[in-house]
Design an enzyme around this catalytic site. Sequence first.
Site, PDB file in Angstrom:
ATOM      1  N   LEU A  35     -31.837-127.726 -83.145  1.00 23.59           N
ATOM      2  CA  LEU A  35     -31.860-126.295 -82.868  1.00 23.59           C
ATOM      3  C   LEU A  35     -32.635-126.080 -81.577  1.00 23.59           C
ATOM      4  CD1 LEU A  35     -32.699-124.797 -86.384  1.00 23.59           C
ATOM      5  CD2 LEU A  35     -30.618-124.356 -85.079  1.00 23.59           C
ATOM      6  N   ASP A  36     -32.203-125.132 -80.752  1.00 21.75           N
ATOM      7  CA  ASP A  36     -32.957-124.779 -79.551  1.00 21.75           C
ATOM      8  C   ASP A  36     -34.360-124.332 -79.944  1.00 21.75           C
ATOM      9  OD1 ASP A  36     -30.715-125.244 -77.997  1.00 21.75           O
ATOM     10  OD2 ASP A  36     -30.107-123.135 -77.952  1.00 21.75           O
TER      11      ASP A  36
END
Length: 317
Positions: free
Chosen positions: A46-47
């Site tokens: 995930l960013d």
Amino acid sequence: MARRSKGRFIDGIVLLDKATGMSSNFALQRVKRFFNANKAGHTGALDPLATGMLPVCLGEATKFSQHLLDSDKRYLVTAKLGQRTDTSDSDGEVVQTRPLEFTEAQLMSALEHFRGDTQQVPSMYSALKYQGQPLYKYAREGIEVPREARPITVFELNFISLEGDELTLDIHCSKGTYIRTIIDDLGEMLGCGAHVIMLRRTQVAHYPYDKMVTLEQLEALVAKAQEEQLDSSSLLDSLLLPMDTAVADFPEVNVPDASAAYLMQGQAVRVSGLVADKLVRITLGTERRFVGIGKMNEDGLLAPKRLVVIHDQAKAS
């Protein structure tokens, strides 16, 4: 002399609720340390901006992480309309500001464009590699390299709300779908630009939202164990999901006890009722203990592909 791995042999999956502002690898290392696991791996980054479900595989469960990487995902995303950034999210610099001049009908028509099977050109700010180097490294140097459009599927794209210049959507999509790119493309279709200001992954494969735990919750359990002079594993291990949940959608094939020893040595065994070229989840004997995945070979035998190593859960030094 071979080095002994540090940490204990513990197998299972933690459904981490990643907080914003941290990398997925940082979160992974924290989970590994809390559980004192000898091995750990996540199932799709995930960013840093994003929050939500990050399944962390411990021990032998890491052998099946690819199947979660390949699974469908669901996200809740809020976009700011009227501004485009160089990263397509709020971590980037605003590169263009435009007024909002679309109608509700135009918005709904634009959303329809993204549903179903489409082609998506990945963002330059992604971990995909070009000539061995992640795209985001080129982007940070101001270099744009060619990227091929990739097939994706958006199974559902649900309109949640439009409040002022903030649009919220619920998106169920296939692996490899970049939500930031959908939002950037949507902004261009509407003629105003857009970027992500909130992104939360709410589902990976079949895993339930309410089984997620935060790093703070894990840390609190470790602290409680220390306070009560307990082994932290006595409190943490109950949070682990069985490793075969990573391949729960594979059909089960039960191998009788008489053939178990041959299978666990990597030999193909004869089992009736198998479908050729289809991965299956292998269990052993009357206890139906999960031991890995396999596939029927050309000779009509079940050939093991990935088998787990059975540990006694003792700690390694």
